[in-house]
Design an enzyme around this catalytic site. Structure first.
Site, PDB file in Angstrom:
ATOM      1  N   ASP A 139      19.034 -60.297  50.673  1.00  0.00           N
ATOM      2  CA  ASP A 139      18.708 -59.353  49.590  1.00  0.00           C
ATOM      3  C   ASP A 139      18.705 -57.925  50.142  1.00  0.00           C
ATOM      4  O   ASP A 139      17.843 -57.108  49.794  1.00  0.00           O
ATOM      5  CB  ASP A 139      17.374 -59.692  48.920  1.00  0.00           C
ATOM      6  CG  ASP A 139      17.189 -58.924  47.601  1.00  0.00           C
ATOM      7  OD1 ASP A 139      18.122 -58.220  47.171  1.00  0.00           O
ATOM      8  OD2 ASP A 139      16.098 -59.024  47.024  1.00  0.00           O
ATOM      9  N   HIS A 152      23.540 -62.762  49.442  1.00  0.00           N
ATOM     10  CA  HIS A 152      22.788 -61.827  48.600  1.00  0.00           C
ATOM     11  C   HIS A 152      22.719 -60.429  49.217  1.00  0.00           C
ATOM     12  O   HIS A 152      21.806 -60.109  49.981  1.00  0.00           O
ATOM     13  CB  HIS A 152      21.370 -62.386  48.410  1.00  0.00           C
ATOM     14  CG  HIS A 152      20.620 -61.747  47.301  1.00  0.00           C
ATOM     15  ND1 HIS A 152      19.757 -62.445  46.504  1.00  0.00           N
ATOM     16  CD2 HIS A 152      20.596 -60.477  46.831  1.00  0.00           C
ATOM     17  CE1 HIS A 152      19.228 -61.628  45.606  1.00  0.00           C
ATOM     18  NE2 HIS A 152      19.726 -60.421  45.796  1.00  0.00           N
ATOM     19  N   HIS A 170      23.361 -56.111  48.370  1.00  0.00           N
ATOM     20  CA  HIS A 170      23.643 -55.006  47.451  1.00  0.00           C
ATOM     21  C   HIS A 170      24.459 -53.955  48.199  1.00  0.00           C
ATOM     22  O   HIS A 170      23.943 -53.298  49.100  1.00  0.00           O
ATOM     23  CB  HIS A 170      22.336 -54.406  46.932  1.00  0.00           C
ATOM     24  CG  HIS A 170      21.522 -55.380  46.130  1.00  0.00           C
ATOM     25  ND1 HIS A 170      21.720 -55.581  44.780  1.00  0.00           N
ATOM     26  CD2 HIS A 170      20.553 -56.255  46.505  1.00  0.00           C
ATOM     27  CE1 HIS A 170      20.888 -56.525  44.347  1.00  0.00           C
ATOM     28  NE2 HIS A 170      20.172 -56.945  45.374  1.00  0.00           N
ATOM     29  N   LEU A 171      25.729 -53.846  47.834  1.00  0.00           N
ATOM     30  CA  LEU A 171      26.605 -52.889  48.526  1.00  0.00           C
ATOM     31  C   LEU A 171      26.639 -51.531  47.818  1.00  0.00           C
ATOM     32  O   LEU A 171      27.191 -50.572  48.339  1.00  0.00           O
ATOM     33  CB  LEU A 171      28.018 -53.460  48.665  1.00  0.00           C
ATOM     34  CG  LEU A 171      28.139 -54.682  49.586  1.00  0.00           C
ATOM     35  CD1 LEU A 171      29.564 -55.237  49.567  1.00  0.00           C
ATOM     36  CD2 LEU A 171      27.727 -54.356  51.018  1.00  0.00           C
ATOM     37  N   HIS A 181      18.289 -48.143  49.739  1.00  0.00           N
ATOM     38  CA  HIS A 181      17.877 -47.040  48.865  1.00  0.00           C
ATOM     39  C   HIS A 181      17.842 -45.775  49.706  1.00  0.00           C
ATOM     40  O   HIS A 181      17.493 -45.818  50.887  1.00  0.00           O
ATOM     41  CB  HIS A 181      16.492 -47.305  48.256  1.00  0.00           C
ATOM     42  CG  HIS A 181      16.494 -48.423  47.261  1.00  0.00           C
ATOM     43  ND1 HIS A 181      17.015 -48.290  45.996  1.00  0.00           N
ATOM     44  CD2 HIS A 181      16.063 -49.711  47.351  1.00  0.00           C
ATOM     45  CE1 HIS A 181      16.893 -49.444  45.343  1.00  0.00           C
ATOM     46  NE2 HIS A 181      16.325 -50.319  46.146  1.00  0.00           N
TER      47      HIS A 181
HETATM   48  O1  DOR Z   1      13.770 -55.533  45.415  1.00  0.00           O
HETATM   49  C1  DOR Z   1      14.831 -55.684  44.846  1.00  0.00           C
HETATM   50  N1  DOR Z   1      15.803 -54.747  44.928  1.00  0.00           N
HETATM   51  N2  DOR Z   1      15.056 -56.803  44.139  1.00  0.00           N
HETATM   52  C2  DOR Z   1      16.158 -56.950  43.383  1.00  0.00           C
HETATM   53  O2  DOR Z   1      16.323 -57.982  42.780  1.00  0.00           O
HETATM   54  C3  DOR Z   1      17.129 -55.846  43.248  1.00  0.00           C
HETATM   55  C4  DOR Z   1      17.106 -55.028  44.461  1.00  0.00           C
HETATM   56  C5  DOR Z   1      17.889 -53.748  44.366  1.00  0.00           C
HETATM   57  O3  DOR Z   1      18.996 -53.764  43.818  1.00  0.00           O
HETATM   58  O4  DOR Z   1      17.429 -52.722  44.872  1.00  0.00           O
END
Ligand code: DOR
Length: 437
Positions: free
Chosen positions: A311, A65, A67-68, A315
């Site tokens: 996860d 899990h 996010h790239l 950001h």
């Molecule tokens: O906190 C989160 N951020 N939960 C998610 O399911 C998506 C993720 C994101 O893409 O920033």
């Protein structure tokens, strides 16, 4: 110690730990493969020595899990920076989540992520594929086409599949795709929308609208029943609530093909962390209570939870520098996951080291169906390995992370356990904690 990656070396003096057990052994790597595993090897002139004294030599870690952010949000992370963070974290494979811009609901976009992953050569990049077009829950994505490209994990992560009928259709369709699993972001929007932290005593005190645990458990309960009628494997992403552990445990007792992952932040941090309104602690699903942490830890220890997955959600500083309710949810995870697992689960004796590595390596590798990941450290295996110093204490410094983003809630924390070297397809991609490329 070699100063640059080499293709012929012996990892010396370590304790090998894999699904078959634990033993003192040196490991000879040549041209991408493990060619020999034996005690006290002598090295030849044409091979380097990689020091593993005091270290554990493990199959490389596998993160289901991540996010790239590529394509679309490259100012937060790229495939290159994300895989460098992964390699520093001991990961030799990561599953890229589909909430990119455009999303991974299209063969061309999936192909571009796979190509970018192959180009970095820092770890294996596995692409997930969307369940629905645009992740908006209205129309099934071209799952067959994505499966033909190698996609096995279908998810709308970041969004829940709200419509039970759509989820059933996805599971029925996935049943015809060998090896396919459907991974759910279990949060019912009709209960969670508008909330920014766990709904409970802290949200009341802080005056922040909440996202209740029941938003997760109603979807988990629903999807377990849909799994039962379709027979398609269902995987629950980032489980956060005590009730979820009970539901998954009961589903497994029924013999259903249900798996579940937990993120390090959910077994270490509570909603009380939101007291200072710091958006670093904002995440979906939210940080919950001590009772939830206790239940997740029991689930990790008794096998109800199958995997630890980060996860990892980068950001930009600009986007996180907003009031709590306006900041995006998500936190970094790749470079702290192993240390948090060792510090918070192994050191207190909740799981032993081998079980921790199972949760971080061979069990997630099996869920994703990755042939060359999580394998026993034995001759003939592709050399995907992590050399871990389980006793090394270090302080998390957000400025020194390989990720392009800085949004870790663990900045300043002293953790025990560090990745010393990472070997991906026989190449030393991390040496003494630093990426070699
Ligand atoms: O906190 C989160 N951020 N939960 C998610 O399911 C998506 C993720 C994101 O893409 O920033």
């Amino acid at each position: 110690m070699p100063s640059s990656p080499r293709s012929q070396f012996v990892i010396k003096g370590g304790q090998v730990v894999d699904a078959s057990g634990s033993r003192r052994a040196d490991v000879r790597v040549r041209d991408g493969m493990i060619v020999d595993v034996a005690a006290d090897m002598t090295t030849s002139e044409d091979e380097a020595t990689v020091d593993a004294s005091g270290c554990v030599v493990s199959p490389g870690l596998v993160d289901l899990h991540v996010h790239l952010r590529e394509p679309g949000d490259e100012e937060a992370e790229t495939v290159e920076t994300g895989t460098r963070a992964a390699a520093r974290g001991g990961f030799t494979a990561v599953v890229a989540m589909p909430n990119t811009r455009p999303p991974l609901d299209d063969a061309a976009v999936v192909s571009s992520v796979l190509a970018a992953g192959a180009a970095t050569g820092l770890c294996e990049v596995v692409s997930s594929g969307c369940i629905t077009v645009g992740r908006d829950g209205r129309e099934l994505a071209p799952m067959g086409e994505l499966h033909a490209l190698g996609v096995r994990i279908f998810t709308d992560d970041g969004a829940c599949v709200a419509h039970a009928g759509m989820m059933r259709r996805a599971l029925e369709y996935a049943a015809s795709l060998p090896g396919a699993i459907v991974a759910e972001h279990a949060e019912d929007d009709t209960l969670a929308a508008g909330g920014h932290m766990h709904e409970g005593a802290w949200s009341s005190r802080l005056g922040i609208p909440g996202r209740p645990s029941v938003a997760e458990t109603v979807i988990v309960a629903r999807d377990i029943e849909l799994c039962a009628v379709t027979g398609t494997p269902v995987h629950f992403l980032h489980c956060s609530a005590a009730g979820t552990v009970d539901l998954v445990r009961a589903a497994k007792a029924r013999g259903l093909p249900v798996t579940a992952e937990v993120a390090p932040h959910h077994f270490t941090l509570t909603d009380a962390c939101c007291e200072g309104f710091d958006p670093a602690f904002k995440v979906h699903p939210p940080l919950r209570t001590d009772a939830d942490i206790a239940a997740l830890r029991v689930g990790l220890a008794d096998g109800t939870i199958d995997a630890i997955a980060t996860d990892h959600a980068p950001h930009t500083p600009e986007s996180k520098e907003h009031p709590f309710e306006e900041a995006p949810p998500g936190m970094l995870g790749l470079e702290t996951a192993l240390a948090l697992t060792l510090t918070e689960l192994v050191e207190p004796g909740i799981v032993d080291l081998a079980d921790a590595l199972a949760l971080l390596s061979w069990k997630p590798a099996a869920i994703a169906g990755l042939e060359h990941q999580g394998c026993d450290v034995a001759p003939g295996a592709v050399a995907n390995l992590a050399v871990i110093d389980p006793a090394m204490a270090w302080q998390v410094d957000a400025r020194r992370l390989a990720s392009r983003a800085r949004n870790t809630p663990f900045a300043g924390r002293t953790l025990t356990g560090k990745v010393r070297h990472t070997i991906f397809r026989g190449e030393l991609v991390v040496v003494d904690g630093e990426a070699t490329k």
